[in-house]
Design an enzyme around this catalytic site. Structure first.
Site, PDB file in Angstrom:
ATOM      1  N   ARG A 103     -30.754 -22.895   6.985  1.00  0.00           N
ATOM      2  CA  ARG A 103     -31.600 -21.902   6.142  1.00  0.00           C
ATOM      3  C   ARG A 103     -30.519 -21.225   5.218  1.00  0.00           C
ATOM      4  O   ARG A 103     -29.220 -21.117   5.464  1.00  0.00           O
ATOM      5  CB  ARG A 103     -31.951 -20.797   7.128  1.00  0.00           C
ATOM      6  CG  ARG A 103     -33.120 -21.320   7.833  1.00  0.00           C
ATOM      7  CD  ARG A 103     -34.053 -21.030   7.274  1.00  0.00           C
ATOM      8  NE  ARG A 103     -35.439 -21.771   8.017  1.00  0.00           N
ATOM      9  CZ  ARG A 103     -36.189 -20.963   8.858  1.00  0.00           C
ATOM     10  NH1 ARG A 103     -35.959 -19.646   9.197  1.00  0.00           N
ATOM     11  NH2 ARG A 103     -37.065 -21.360   9.598  1.00  0.00           N
ATOM     12  N   SER A 148     -39.842 -20.938   4.542  1.00  0.00           N
ATOM     13  CA  SER A 148     -40.840 -20.645   5.531  1.00  0.00           C
ATOM     14  C   SER A 148     -41.567 -19.268   5.175  1.00  0.00           C
ATOM     15  O   SER A 148     -42.036 -18.989   4.243  1.00  0.00           O
ATOM     16  CB  SER A 148     -40.533 -20.729   6.926  1.00  0.00           C
ATOM     17  OG  SER A 148     -41.376 -20.874   8.065  1.00  0.00           O
ATOM     18  N   HIS A 149     -41.414 -18.286   6.301  1.00  0.00           N
ATOM     19  CA  HIS A 149     -42.264 -16.887   6.352  1.00  0.00           C
ATOM     20  C   HIS A 149     -41.321 -16.285   5.720  1.00  0.00           C
ATOM     21  O   HIS A 149     -41.823 -14.777   5.451  1.00  0.00           O
ATOM     22  CB  HIS A 149     -42.550 -16.786   7.766  1.00  0.00           C
ATOM     23  CG  HIS A 149     -41.301 -16.627   8.477  1.00  0.00           C
ATOM     24  ND1 HIS A 149     -40.475 -17.662   9.155  1.00  0.00           N
ATOM     25  CD2 HIS A 149     -40.667 -15.466   8.930  1.00  0.00           C
ATOM     26  CE1 HIS A 149     -39.721 -17.062  10.003  1.00  0.00           C
ATOM     27  NE2 HIS A 149     -39.533 -15.996   9.887  1.00  0.00           N
ATOM     28  N   LYS A 187     -35.247 -27.466   5.669  1.00  0.00           N
ATOM     29  CA  LYS A 187     -35.569 -28.056   6.710  1.00  0.00           C
ATOM     30  C   LYS A 187     -35.365 -29.466   6.447  1.00  0.00           C
ATOM     31  O   LYS A 187     -35.826 -30.082   5.859  1.00  0.00           O
ATOM     32  CB  LYS A 187     -36.843 -27.720   7.165  1.00  0.00           C
ATOM     33  CG  LYS A 187     -37.055 -26.375   7.475  1.00  0.00           C
ATOM     34  CD  LYS A 187     -38.564 -26.017   8.137  1.00  0.00           C
ATOM     35  CE  LYS A 187     -38.681 -24.484   8.317  1.00  0.00           C
ATOM     36  NZ  LYS A 187     -40.015 -24.291   8.781  1.00  0.00           N
ATOM     37  N   ASP A 245     -48.470 -19.554   7.768  1.00  0.00           N
ATOM     38  CA  ASP A 245     -47.152 -19.179   7.327  1.00  0.00           C
ATOM     39  C   ASP A 245     -46.883 -19.635   5.922  1.00  0.00           C
ATOM     40  O   ASP A 245     -47.675 -20.591   5.477  1.00  0.00           O
ATOM     41  CB  ASP A 245     -46.092 -18.979   8.314  1.00  0.00           C
ATOM     42  CG  ASP A 245     -45.527 -20.544   8.348  1.00  0.00           C
ATOM     43  OD1 ASP A 245     -46.020 -21.445   8.270  1.00  0.00           O
ATOM     44  OD2 ASP A 245     -44.453 -20.631   9.173  1.00  0.00           O
ATOM     45  N   ASP A 266     -44.755 -22.182   4.883  1.00  0.00           N
ATOM     46  CA  ASP A 266     -44.721 -23.483   4.653  1.00  0.00           C
ATOM     47  C   ASP A 266     -45.691 -24.141   5.406  1.00  0.00           C
ATOM     48  O   ASP A 266     -45.709 -25.659   5.383  1.00  0.00           O
ATOM     49  CB  ASP A 266     -43.229 -24.089   4.875  1.00  0.00           C
ATOM     50  CG  ASP A 266     -43.051 -23.849   6.425  1.00  0.00           C
ATOM     51  OD1 ASP A 266     -43.262 -22.984   7.034  1.00  0.00           O
ATOM     52  OD2 ASP A 266     -41.937 -24.546   6.836  1.00  0.00           O
ATOM     53  N   ASP A 313     -46.287 -24.829   8.720  1.00  0.00           N
ATOM     54  CA  ASP A 313     -46.175 -25.565   9.971  1.00  0.00           C
ATOM     55  C   ASP A 313     -46.236 -24.553  11.035  1.00  0.00           C
ATOM     56  O   ASP A 313     -46.453 -25.199  12.221  1.00  0.00           O
ATOM     57  CB  ASP A 313     -44.529 -25.960   9.860  1.00  0.00           C
ATOM     58  CG  ASP A 313     -43.468 -24.888  10.115  1.00  0.00           C
ATOM     59  OD1 ASP A 313     -44.067 -23.949   9.773  1.00  0.00           O
ATOM     60  OD2 ASP A 313     -42.382 -25.207  10.260  1.00  0.00           O
ATOM     61  N   ARG A 314     -46.681 -23.473  10.688  1.00  0.00           N
ATOM     62  CA  ARG A 314     -47.394 -22.602  12.133  1.00  0.00           C
ATOM     63  C   ARG A 314     -48.640 -21.938  11.595  1.00  0.00           C
ATOM     64  O   ARG A 314     -49.089 -21.963  10.286  1.00  0.00           O
ATOM     65  CB  ARG A 314     -46.516 -21.188  12.168  1.00  0.00           C
ATOM     66  CG  ARG A 314     -45.051 -21.868  12.745  1.00  0.00           C
ATOM     67  CD  ARG A 314     -44.266 -20.338  13.029  1.00  0.00           C
ATOM     68  NE  ARG A 314     -44.032 -19.735  11.963  1.00  0.00           N
ATOM     69  CZ  ARG A 314     -43.500 -18.325  12.048  1.00  0.00           C
ATOM     70  NH1 ARG A 314     -43.528 -17.689  13.344  1.00  0.00           N
ATOM     71  NH2 ARG A 314     -43.106 -17.633  11.101  1.00  0.00           N
ATOM     72  N   HIS A 323     -45.930 -22.347  16.716  1.00  0.00           N
ATOM     73  CA  HIS A 323     -45.500 -23.869  16.438  1.00  0.00           C
ATOM     74  C   HIS A 323     -46.007 -24.791  17.532  1.00  0.00           C
ATOM     75  O   HIS A 323     -46.010 -24.319  18.772  1.00  0.00           O
ATOM     76  CB  HIS A 323     -44.129 -24.086  16.551  1.00  0.00           C
ATOM     77  CG  HIS A 323     -43.365 -23.759  15.301  1.00  0.00           C
ATOM     78  ND1 HIS A 323     -43.403 -24.179  14.016  1.00  0.00           N
ATOM     79  CD2 HIS A 323     -42.598 -22.407  15.110  1.00  0.00           C
ATOM     80  CE1 HIS A 323     -42.431 -23.462  13.105  1.00  0.00           C
ATOM     81  NE2 HIS A 323     -42.127 -22.389  13.729  1.00  0.00           N
TER      82      HIS A 323
END
Length: 446
Positions: A13, A98-99, A108, A237, A239, A241-242, A324
């Site tokens: 990150r 991401s968020h 990632k 979110d 990206d 993925d959630r 997730h």
């Protein structure tokens, strides 16, 4: 450049402070990936943040300088990167925060086959290689551009048949994140009707932060669902993925509820299978898995742990409280879009509204995650353990304490001086009382 500021928890990150882009750091990471992951083939994608193109280009330049070849996937959701890595047996990286807020960025990374890169499986080595960086001496590699979305769509509908989704009405808030790259094309292939909010990717996130875990960011979606009748609301979110879900009555669902509903559904066609859940999901999850003939497997919080346990146990599905959801048929990777399709399939096959289905699996009251700023995480955890010395305690991830009429987990944040508390009990009154008691212990150490 501060490499240690970039390497947090199980992801790589990073942050660009007030627009300052550290391209050199990403060049170093790209060059370092070649040796640490022992491959010279990489797929690289990025999100829509204003800094992502420059950082992705620097990452690619680093890989090329070390002699690697790159498939540039362009702007994609993170789960598209996982699909491509899994289906082409190629290591991958996606530049995304991401968020997190627009000024942040990060990375990632996965090994070939969408295998996770965690602290014990390469992340520490990448960090050290970046710190000890020597300019690469190699023939320059090659790069090609490729659109992975058509193959991704074929893949997800091989996992969940388009015919299994009926004529439902669905409201989707893309949060100006990466879900907008694929979501309309997903709905073109199913009978469900899409009403969208903020589906245009925009890395400034002009409407609200792309973090639906914070309920204030669900306000526009909830208002839309109050004005019209929908069977389901979905918020992604940044990206994608959630995914976070809202029932037909406009009430958000905890991640534990979705985990239990999907687990129950997949066990109908995979009797006896293992289902992974992290240790702060509701105890109802493991109870329901066992009652439906499955084997519940409890693990630490975090995708690298869940993916490894899924591989070790042959589990077909895994869920986390944070939204997730992991699928064996998706290379054990998480995908917000696949989670949405599974929920739509559950709604279609049951013929029941989600507000009714959730009542079948929601057995306990919970606090949600409560965060406390502390001077010393270690001292606060030690004080809690001392106060609950007579209770049943395990240390799989922080402290999990069974206090009889309630249980709780408290964990140290990897990135901030915080303790994260989750409490569950038979009713809300007991939860509130327990939170008050534990908070007093924690605050005595601040």
């Amino acid at each position: 450049m501060n490499p240690d500021a970039v390497f947090k928890a199980y992801d790589i990150r990073g942050r660009t402070d007030t627009g300052e882009i550290d391209s050199e750091l990403y060049f170093r990471i790209g060059s370092s990936l070649i040796g640490v992951l022992d491959t010279d083939r990489f797929a690289v994608g990025r999100d829509c943040r204003e800094s992502s193109l420059e950082l992705a280009d620097s990452l690619i330049d680093g890989i090329l300088a070390a002699g690697g070849s790159v498939v540039d996937l362009g702007e994609i959701p993170t789960d598209v990167l996982y699909y491509y890595s899994g289906s082409h047996d190629m290591a991958g990286a996606v530049v995304t925060a991401s968020h997190n807020p627009p000024e942040y960025n990060g990375l990632k990374v996965c090994r070939a086959g969408a295998l996770p890169v965690g602290e014990d499986t390469g992340l520490d080595e990448i960090r050290q290689a970046v710190i000890d960086f020597l300019p690469p001496i190699a023939d320059h590699g090659s790069v090609v551009q490729f659109d992975p979305v058509p193959g991704y769509l074929e893949h997800i509908f091989n996992v969940v048949a388009s015919s299994s989704v009926g004529p439902l009405k669905v409201a989707v808030d893309g949060g100006n994140g990466m879900a907008g790259i694929v979501i309309e094309r997903v709905f073109e292939r199913i009978d469900a009707q899409l009403t969208g909010l903020y589906l245009e990717p925009d890395g400034t996130f002009p409407n609200h932060p792309a973090d639906p875990l914070q309920e204030e960011n669900l306000a526009d979606l909830l208002n839309l669902m109050a004005d019209q009748k929908f069977d389901l609301g979905v918020a992604f979110d940044g990206d994608a993925d959630r995914a976070f879900f809202i029932d037909d009555q406009g009430s958000p669902l905890p991640g534990s509820t979705i985990t239990a509903l999907v687990a129950r559904s997949v066990l109908e066609v995979n009797p006896g299978a293992s289902i992974v859940h992290n240790l702060i999901t509701s105890r109802a999850v493991s109870e329901i898995v066992a009652e439906h003939g499955g084997t519940p497997v409890r693990t630490r919080v975090g995708h690298s742990f869940i993916k490894k346990i899924m591989a070790d146990t042959g589990a077909i599905f895994g869920g986390e409280h944070s939204g997730h959801y992991y699928f064996a048929d998706n290379y054990r990777a998480d995908s917000g879009v696949l989670a949405m399709l599974f929920v739509l399939r559950v709604l279609t096959s049951s013929g029941k509204p989600l507000s009714v289905l959730r009542q079948e699996v929601e057995r306990y009251a919970g606090s949600g995650e409560v965060n406390y700023r502390v001077l010393s995480q270690e001292a606060a955890l030690a004080r809690i353990e001392e106060e609950f010395a007579g209770a049943s305690i395990d240390r799989l991830d922080g402290l999990s304490v069974d206090a009889g009429d309630y249980w709780f987990n408290v964990r140290a944040s990897n990135t901030e001086p915080l303790l994260r508390l989750n409490v569950e009990a038979a009713d809300q009154e007991r939860v509130d009382s327990a939170v008050e008691k534990i908070a007093a212990i924690i605050e005595s150490e601040t």
